[in-house]
Design a protein around this motif. Structure first.
Motif, PDB file in Angstrom:
ATOM      1  N   VAL A 189     -12.188 -48.785  44.069  1.00  0.00           N
ATOM      2  CA  VAL A 189     -12.199 -49.436  42.753  1.00  0.00           C
ATOM      3  C   VAL A 189     -13.624 -49.826  42.363  1.00  0.00           C
ATOM      4  O   VAL A 189     -14.031 -49.673  41.199  1.00  0.00           O
ATOM      5  CB  VAL A 189     -11.282 -50.673  42.757  1.00  0.00           C
ATOM      6  CG1 VAL A 189     -11.449 -51.476  41.470  1.00  0.00           C
ATOM      7  CG2 VAL A 189      -9.830 -50.258  42.922  1.00  0.00           C
ATOM      8  N   LEU A 190     -14.391 -50.310  43.323  1.00  0.00           N
ATOM      9  CA  LEU A 190     -15.768 -50.715  43.061  1.00  0.00           C
ATOM     10  C   LEU A 190     -16.594 -49.538  42.546  1.00  0.00           C
ATOM     11  O   LEU A 190     -17.253 -49.629  41.505  1.00  0.00           O
ATOM     12  CB  LEU A 190     -16.389 -51.282  44.337  1.00  0.00           C
ATOM     13  CG  LEU A 190     -17.824 -51.810  44.228  1.00  0.00           C
ATOM     14  CD1 LEU A 190     -17.879 -53.035  43.327  1.00  0.00           C
ATOM     15  CD2 LEU A 190     -18.368 -52.150  45.621  1.00  0.00           C
ATOM     16  N   GLY A 191     -16.549 -48.409  43.268  1.00  0.00           N
ATOM     17  CA  GLY A 191     -17.332 -47.254  42.867  1.00  0.00           C
ATOM     18  C   GLY A 191     -16.910 -46.697  41.524  1.00  0.00           C
ATOM     19  O   GLY A 191     -17.745 -46.391  40.669  1.00  0.00           O
ATOM     20  N   ALA A 192     -15.592 -46.568  41.309  1.00  0.00           N
ATOM     21  CA  ALA A 192     -15.097 -46.011  40.053  1.00  0.00           C
ATOM     22  C   ALA A 192     -15.431 -46.911  38.874  1.00  0.00           C
ATOM     23  O   ALA A 192     -15.812 -46.436  37.795  1.00  0.00           O
ATOM     24  CB  ALA A 192     -13.588 -45.791  40.142  1.00  0.00           C
ATOM     25  N   SER A 193     -15.323 -48.226  39.062  1.00  0.00           N
ATOM     26  CA  SER A 193     -15.607 -49.147  37.960  1.00  0.00           C
ATOM     27  C   SER A 193     -17.080 -49.123  37.576  1.00  0.00           C
ATOM     28  O   SER A 193     -17.426 -49.253  36.390  1.00  0.00           O
ATOM     29  CB  SER A 193     -15.182 -50.571  38.332  1.00  0.00           C
ATOM     30  OG  SER A 193     -15.917 -51.055  39.454  1.00  0.00           O
ATOM     31  N   PHE A 194     -17.963 -48.943  38.536  1.00  0.00           N
ATOM     32  CA  PHE A 194     -19.384 -48.822  38.223  1.00  0.00           C
ATOM     33  C   PHE A 194     -19.636 -47.618  37.313  1.00  0.00           C
ATOM     34  O   PHE A 194     -20.412 -47.698  36.351  1.00  0.00           O
ATOM     35  CB  PHE A 194     -20.206 -48.685  39.502  1.00  0.00           C
ATOM     36  CG  PHE A 194     -20.623 -49.994  40.097  1.00  0.00           C
ATOM     37  CD1 PHE A 194     -21.433 -50.866  39.393  1.00  0.00           C
ATOM     38  CD2 PHE A 194     -20.213 -50.359  41.374  1.00  0.00           C
ATOM     39  CE1 PHE A 194     -21.827 -52.082  39.938  1.00  0.00           C
ATOM     40  CE2 PHE A 194     -20.590 -51.572  41.927  1.00  0.00           C
ATOM     41  CZ  PHE A 194     -21.404 -52.436  41.213  1.00  0.00           C
ATOM     42  N   ILE A 195     -19.005 -46.498  37.620  1.00  0.00           N
ATOM     43  CA  ILE A 195     -19.196 -45.291  36.817  1.00  0.00           C
ATOM     44  C   ILE A 195     -18.634 -45.476  35.416  1.00  0.00           C
ATOM     45  O   ILE A 195     -19.255 -45.063  34.419  1.00  0.00           O
ATOM     46  CB  ILE A 195     -18.546 -44.076  37.499  1.00  0.00           C
ATOM     47  CG1 ILE A 195     -19.192 -43.835  38.872  1.00  0.00           C
ATOM     48  CG2 ILE A 195     -18.676 -42.849  36.622  1.00  0.00           C
ATOM     49  CD1 ILE A 195     -20.695 -43.599  38.821  1.00  0.00           C
ATOM     50  N   VAL A 196     -17.477 -46.107  35.309  1.00  0.00           N
ATOM     51  CA  VAL A 196     -16.866 -46.326  33.993  1.00  0.00           C
ATOM     52  C   VAL A 196     -17.756 -47.220  33.142  1.00  0.00           C
ATOM     53  O   VAL A 196     -17.979 -46.954  31.945  1.00  0.00           O
ATOM     54  CB  VAL A 196     -15.456 -46.928  34.143  1.00  0.00           C
ATOM     55  CG1 VAL A 196     -14.902 -47.346  32.784  1.00  0.00           C
ATOM     56  CG2 VAL A 196     -14.519 -45.927  34.807  1.00  0.00           C
ATOM     57  N   VAL A 197     -18.277 -48.285  33.726  1.00  0.00           N
ATOM     58  CA  VAL A 197     -19.163 -49.193  32.981  1.00  0.00           C
ATOM     59  C   VAL A 197     -20.411 -48.457  32.502  1.00  0.00           C
ATOM     60  O   VAL A 197     -20.848 -48.607  31.351  1.00  0.00           O
ATOM     61  CB  VAL A 197     -19.549 -50.408  33.853  1.00  0.00           C
ATOM     62  CG1 VAL A 197     -20.686 -51.197  33.216  1.00  0.00           C
ATOM     63  CG2 VAL A 197     -18.337 -51.311  34.053  1.00  0.00           C
ATOM     64  N   LEU A 198     -20.993 -47.640  33.378  1.00  0.00           N
ATOM     65  CA  LEU A 198     -22.187 -46.888  32.995  1.00  0.00           C
ATOM     66  C   LEU A 198     -21.872 -45.870  31.907  1.00  0.00           C
ATOM     67  O   LEU A 198     -22.680 -45.656  30.987  1.00  0.00           O
ATOM     68  CB  LEU A 198     -22.777 -46.195  34.219  1.00  0.00           C
ATOM     69  CG  LEU A 198     -24.098 -45.444  34.006  1.00  0.00           C
ATOM     70  CD1 LEU A 198     -25.181 -46.373  33.470  1.00  0.00           C
ATOM     71  CD2 LEU A 198     -24.559 -44.797  35.309  1.00  0.00           C
TER      72      LEU A 198
END
Length: 204
Positions: free
Chosen positions: A181-190
């Motif tokens: 979840v941490l990795g995916a959320s970083f990409i979505v925010v970017l």
């Protein structure tokens, strides 16, 4: 008449800079926070093998984060002001995440021969493609294609934990699910931030 126009332009330039500078400063701060958090995600993947050094952490991760955040914030300022010729090229700002690590000694050779550093390139491409897909600008087929590719790469990133760090980061484990979840959320925010240069311009 030209003198009056020049004076008017000078008066308009001041407020424009006054509005732009705070946005850029906020963008740089957000970019640094994003990059620092993503560095923590990288630590989770690498585990005890993760090391810190001045260039690898600050030069190749935090500095690009500040650069990308500042450029995207500048794009937002230009968008609000009605745009400017060529301003949409700022959508390529995330490429800084791919370029900076390649400036390290031997990094380009390692990428070409061993694939090391390919993750940074993938992050930049996911951000650019995802930003375009979320922008609602351009042909639908192009946005769908970009969105599907970016989503597939994001899913691969989220599920990469077990293959890199072992069963401790399996998606069925609490820590593994959190890292995903941490990795995916970083990409979505970017990707959301990277959609700014594609958005409709505001009124002057």
């Amino acid at each position: 008449m030209p003198e009056k126009e020049s004076a008017q332009a000078s008066r308009d330039a001041g407020p424009a800079l006054h509005r732009t500078a705070p946005l850029v400063a906020i963008g740089m701060t957000c970019g640094i926070a994003w990059a620092a958090g993503f560095r923590g995600y990288m630590v989770e993947l690498a585990g005890p093998a993760s090391t810190f050094d001045w260039w690898g952490t600050f030069g190749a991760i935090l500095l690009p984060g500040a650069t990308v955040g500042g450029l995207l914030a500048w794009a937002e300022a230009l968008r609000r002001a009605g745009g400017r010729r060529g301003w949409r090229w700022l959508a390529l700002a995330p490429l800084a995440f791919a370029i900076a690590p390649l400036l390290m000694p031997g990094a380009l050779a390692a990428l070409l021969t061993q694939g090391l550093g390919g993750g940074a390139v993938a992050v930049a491409l996911m951000a650019i493609g995802g930003g375009y897909a979320l922008s609602r600008r351009g042909p639908l087929w192009a946005r769908l294609t970009s969105g599907l590719v970016s989503a597939a790469l994001t899913a691969a990133l989220a599920l990469a934990g077990p293959g890199i760090a072992g069963p401790a980061l399996a998606i069925t484990e609490p820590r593994g699910a959190w890292v995903a979840v941490l990795g995916a959320s970083f990409i979505v925010v970017l990707a959301l931030a990277s959609s700014i240069p594609h958005r409709p311009v505001g009124r002057r």
